[in-house]
Scaffold this motif. Sequence first.
Motif, short mmCIF file in Angstrom:
data_model
loop_
_atom_site.label_atom_id
_atom_site.label_comp_id
_atom_site.label_asym_id
_atom_site.label_seq_id
_atom_site.Cartn_x
_atom_site.Cartn_y
_atom_site.Cartn_z
N GLN A 1 -0.85 -27.70 -30.06
CA GLN A 1 -0.19 -27.25 -28.84
C GLN A 1 -0.32 -28.29 -27.74
N ILE B 1 5.93 -32.17 -24.34
CA ILE B 1 5.27 -31.14 -23.53
C ILE B 1 6.13 -29.89 -23.49
N SER B 2 5.53 -28.76 -23.80
CA SER B 2 6.25 -27.49 -23.72
C SER B 2 5.83 -26.73 -22.46
N GLY B 3 6.63 -25.73 -22.12
CA GLY B 3 6.27 -24.89 -20.97
C GLY B 3 6.78 -25.45 -19.65
N LYS C 1 0.85 -27.95 -23.86
CA LYS C 1 1.48 -26.96 -22.97
C LYS C 1 1.23 -27.29 -21.50
N ARG C 2 2.32 -27.21 -20.72
CA ARG C 2 2.22 -27.36 -19.28
C ARG C 2 1.86 -26.00 -18.68
N ASP C 3 0.75 -25.95 -17.94
CA ASP C 3 0.29 -24.70 -17.34
C ASP C 3 0.77 -24.58 -15.91
N THR D 1 8.87 -35.08 -20.06
CA THR D 1 8.75 -34.12 -21.18
C THR D 1 8.07 -34.72 -22.40
N VAL E 1 -1.85 -29.98 -18.04
CA VAL E 1 -1.33 -30.04 -19.40
C VAL E 1 -2.51 -29.85 -20.33
N THR E 2 -2.43 -28.82 -21.16
CA THR E 2 -3.52 -28.53 -22.11
C THR E 2 -3.09 -28.93 -23.51
#
Length: 204
Positions: free
Chosen positions: A90, A202-204, A92-94, A186, A99-100
């Motif tokens: 994963q 990067i998702s989210g 993921k942009r929080d 992205t 970014v995690t």
Amino acid sequence: MSIRCSTKSRRAVAAVSLAAALALAVTGCGTDGGGEKTNDAGSSPSSEPSKPSDGDKAAKQEDTAAGDNVDPNVKLAEIKGSGLTLVINQVKRDSGGFVTIQGEIKNVSDRAQNSGSWAGPETAVATKNPNSVAGATLVDKVGKKRYYVLRDTESRCLCTTNILPVSPGESTPIFMQFPAPPSTTTEVDFTLPTFATTSLKISG
């Protein structure tokens, strides 16, 4: 019966009654019937749960971040290292501006592997984060900027630390958080010491 005998009898009865009353009073102040001491008002003392320490909170946050909503079957990238494979599950942009990255490192060699090099070359960081992934970086090639794992004022990272040696065939989960690049970015290049560099979306 004489008056003297009658008086003595009444005194004896009164003494026995007084002793019984005192015994009941002492018993009533001892317990509430369940073995628990009571206060002067006759109610049980409150049994409030102990509040978790800061260390407990930090450990809980780390455990949550390391495994929350991550599908181990999703492989966004597979990176080779020396006798090791890093699988990214994963990126993921929080909402908090982070970014995690989460994944796992598997030992594909025939001997135990340690994480001594993953903390990076910075002595202060490596000392505060033994056997960690604090040395990971992200590079935004478009914005021409490098991002390091988030750290507090004492150089403690927001990432997996104290990783035990990984036995042959075994794996260990990891996570790390970075400052988020601009929303227009992205894709970034990810690097962890001893592993090859790879591009991540990067998702989210």
